[in-house]
Write an enzyme that holds these catalytic residues in place. Structure first.
Site, PDB file in Angstrom:
ATOM      1  N   HIS A   1       0.829  -1.208   0.000  1.00 29.74           N
ATOM      2  CA  HIS A   1       0.000   0.000   0.000  1.00 29.74           C
ATOM      3  C   HIS A   1       0.864   1.260   0.000  1.00 29.74           C
ATOM      4  O   HIS A   1       1.656   1.458   0.920  1.00 29.74           O
ATOM      5  CB  HIS A   1      -0.874  -0.035   1.265  1.00 29.74           C
ATOM      6  CG  HIS A   1      -1.831   1.092   1.407  1.00 29.74           C
ATOM      7  ND1 HIS A   1      -1.871   1.894   2.528  1.00 29.74           N
ATOM      8  CD2 HIS A   1      -2.804   1.541   0.586  1.00 29.74           C
ATOM      9  CE1 HIS A   1      -2.840   2.775   2.392  1.00 29.74           C
ATOM     10  NE2 HIS A   1      -3.415   2.590   1.229  1.00 29.74           N
TER      11      HIS A   1
ATOM     12  N   GLU B   1       0.354  -0.792  -4.745  1.00 30.57           N
ATOM     13  CA  GLU B   1      -0.756   0.157  -4.857  1.00 30.57           C
ATOM     14  C   GLU B   1      -0.188   1.559  -4.764  1.00 30.57           C
ATOM     15  O   GLU B   1       0.725   1.814  -3.953  1.00 30.57           O
ATOM     16  CB  GLU B   1      -1.761  -0.082  -3.713  1.00 30.57           C
ATOM     17  CG  GLU B   1      -3.040   0.728  -3.811  1.00 30.57           C
ATOM     18  CD  GLU B   1      -3.036   2.065  -3.085  1.00 30.57           C
ATOM     19  OE1 GLU B   1      -4.020   2.805  -3.206  1.00 30.57           O
ATOM     20  OE2 GLU B   1      -2.029   2.399  -2.402  1.00 30.57           O
TER      21      GLU B   1
ATOM     22  N   ASP C   1      -1.237   6.040  -5.510  1.00 27.01           N
ATOM     23  CA  ASP C   1      -2.313   7.029  -5.683  1.00 27.01           C
ATOM     24  C   ASP C   1      -1.896   8.070  -6.717  1.00 27.01           C
ATOM     25  O   ASP C   1      -0.827   8.673  -6.585  1.00 27.01           O
ATOM     26  CB  ASP C   1      -2.587   7.736  -4.350  1.00 27.01           C
ATOM     27  CG  ASP C   1      -2.937   6.756  -3.244  1.00 27.01           C
ATOM     28  OD1 ASP C   1      -4.005   6.135  -3.329  1.00 27.01           O
ATOM     29  OD2 ASP C   1      -2.126   6.610  -2.303  1.00 27.01           O
TER      30      ASP C   1
ATOM     31  N   HIS D   1      -0.835  10.608  -2.068  1.00 20.98           N
ATOM     32  CA  HIS D   1      -2.144  10.256  -1.502  1.00 20.98           C
ATOM     33  C   HIS D   1      -3.005  11.478  -1.255  1.00 20.98           C
ATOM     34  O   HIS D   1      -4.151  11.556  -1.682  1.00 20.98           O
ATOM     35  CB  HIS D   1      -1.960   9.478  -0.200  1.00 20.98           C
ATOM     36  CG  HIS D   1      -3.269   9.129   0.448  1.00 20.98           C
ATOM     37  ND1 HIS D   1      -3.893   9.973   1.346  1.00 20.98           N
ATOM     38  CD2 HIS D   1      -4.090   8.071   0.296  1.00 20.98           C
ATOM     39  CE1 HIS D   1      -5.038   9.430   1.718  1.00 20.98           C
ATOM     40  NE2 HIS D   1      -5.180   8.274   1.105  1.00 20.98           N
TER      41      HIS D   1
ATOM     42  N   GLU E   1      -4.568   3.729  -8.126  1.00 21.98           N
ATOM     43  CA  GLU E   1      -5.779   4.330  -7.567  1.00 21.98           C
ATOM     44  C   GLU E   1      -5.894   5.774  -8.040  1.00 21.98           C
ATOM     45  O   GLU E   1      -4.982   6.585  -7.810  1.00 21.98           O
ATOM     46  CB  GLU E   1      -5.771   4.296  -6.028  1.00 21.98           C
ATOM     47  CG  GLU E   1      -7.091   4.855  -5.504  1.00 21.98           C
ATOM     48  CD  GLU E   1      -7.157   5.013  -3.998  1.00 21.98           C
ATOM     49  OE1 GLU E   1      -6.357   4.400  -3.273  1.00 21.98           O
ATOM     50  OE2 GLU E   1      -8.034   5.785  -3.551  1.00 21.98           O
TER      51      GLU E   1
HETATM   52  O1  G3P Z   1      -6.495   0.122  -1.627  1.00 24.14           O
HETATM   53  C1  G3P Z   1      -7.329   0.950  -0.979  1.00 24.14           C
HETATM   54  C2  G3P Z   1      -6.654   2.089  -0.320  1.00 24.14           C
HETATM   55  O2  G3P Z   1      -5.508   2.535  -0.975  1.00 24.14           O
HETATM   56  C3  G3P Z   1      -7.619   3.179  -0.247  1.00 24.14           C
HETATM   57  O3  G3P Z   1      -7.311   4.029   0.723  1.00 24.14           O
HETATM   58  O4  G3P Z   1      -6.957   6.312   1.351  1.00 24.14           O
HETATM   59  O5  G3P Z   1      -5.064   4.702   1.376  1.00 24.14           O
HETATM   60  O6  G3P Z   1      -5.929   5.530  -0.766  1.00 24.14           O
HETATM   61  P1  G3P Z   1      -6.262   5.201   0.654  1.00 24.14           P
HETATM   62 MG    MG Z   2      -4.747   4.407  -2.177  1.00 29.19          MG
END
Ligand code: G3P
Ligand code: MG
Length: 244
Positions: free
Chosen positions: A6, A33, A35, A48, A108
């Site tokens: 993450h 993952e 953002d 993020h 994401e």
């Molecule tokens: O994978 C889901 C997660 O990344 C969503 O939450 O706020 O960390 O982007 P966030």
């Molecule tokens: Mg995320």
């Protein structure tokens, strides 16, 4: 069960930086993952928050700063001295870096406080440029954005993120017009029934965000397909999660 790092290996490095992505590759995760947002001049960058205040020595909204301005700031020193000099990565830089690895990438799309008109097109352009079509899946809390991605490319994999415990989750998905690859519920909303129906429909289920390995083990036994975690090293060291 797949391990998804993450924001990169963000339990050990400043989140969403190349250092965090390198560490995730070193740990041999299945997936990363990250953002994505657009800078003022329309470049997909990895961060993020809508503002850079928390994760850099700068201030301001990403959508109000050009890439050149964003690159002036240090995105590592807030986390630790050994990360001084980390810069905000562009999506392009990350895809170039990951080309030599075998990890898959959960991109994401972040929207808000502004809805960035062409973030979907810009993201897809880079995915195609570096031939990541089969190595990415696209998720978002903004399901309109996911719909746009699905309309732009009917083959790209889509993952619904659910931070609400919807009453008729699968009716919601059916009504969306999207045939998703995966669903990503907040882990504490996942039930046996949800997993059963998701798997009957051939959807993968990724639990987010699970840092406690004993909790991850419980979800593994329930049958989730992957956990999204800040602590991939802890999972690897546990010996329980050797999907690669
Ligand atoms: O994978 C889901 C997660 O990344 C969503 O939450 O706020 O960390 O982007 P966030
Ligand atoms: Mg995320």
């Amino acid at each position: 069960m797949k391990i998804v790092a993450h924001r990169g290996a963000s339990g050990y490095c400043p989140e969403n930086t190349l250092a965090a992505f390198k560490k995730a590759v070193e740990v041999n995760v299945d997936s990363i993952e990250l953002d994505v947002r657009l800078s003022k001049d329309g470049v997909p960058v990895i961060c993020h928050d809508a503002k850079i205040n928390r994760t850099s020595n700068g201030t301001g909204y990403i959508h109000e700063l050009t890439l050149e301005e964003l690159k002036q700031y240090d995105f590592g020193s807030w986390y630790g001295d050994e990360f001084v000099g980390e810069r905000i990565p562009t999506l392009e830089e990350v895809l170039v870096f990951l080309q030599e690895s075998d990890v898959t990438v959960n991109i994401e799309i972040k929207n808000g406080p502004v809805i960035q008109g062409n973030i979907e097109e810009e993201m897809l352009r880079l995915v195609y440029k570096y031939d990541f079509n089969d190595r990415v899946w696209i998720s978002s809390f903004d399901h309109h954005s996911l719909k746009k991605v699905a309309d732009l490319d009917k083959h790209i994999k889509i993952g619904f993120i659910f931070h609400m415990n919807l009453i008729n989750l699968f009716d919601y998905i059916d009504n969306s017009g999207i045939d998703p690859y995966s669903i990503h519920p907040n882990y504490f909303y996942i039930t046996e029934e949800m997993l059963k129906e998701a798997h009957q429909r051939n959807y993968k289920v990724f639990a987010y965000t699970v840092d406690d390995v004993t909790v991850g083990e419980k979800y593994k036994h329930m049958g989730v397909d992957g956990v999204v975690t800040n602590k991939p090293l802890a999972y690897k060291q546990s010996g329980l999660f050797t999907s690669k």
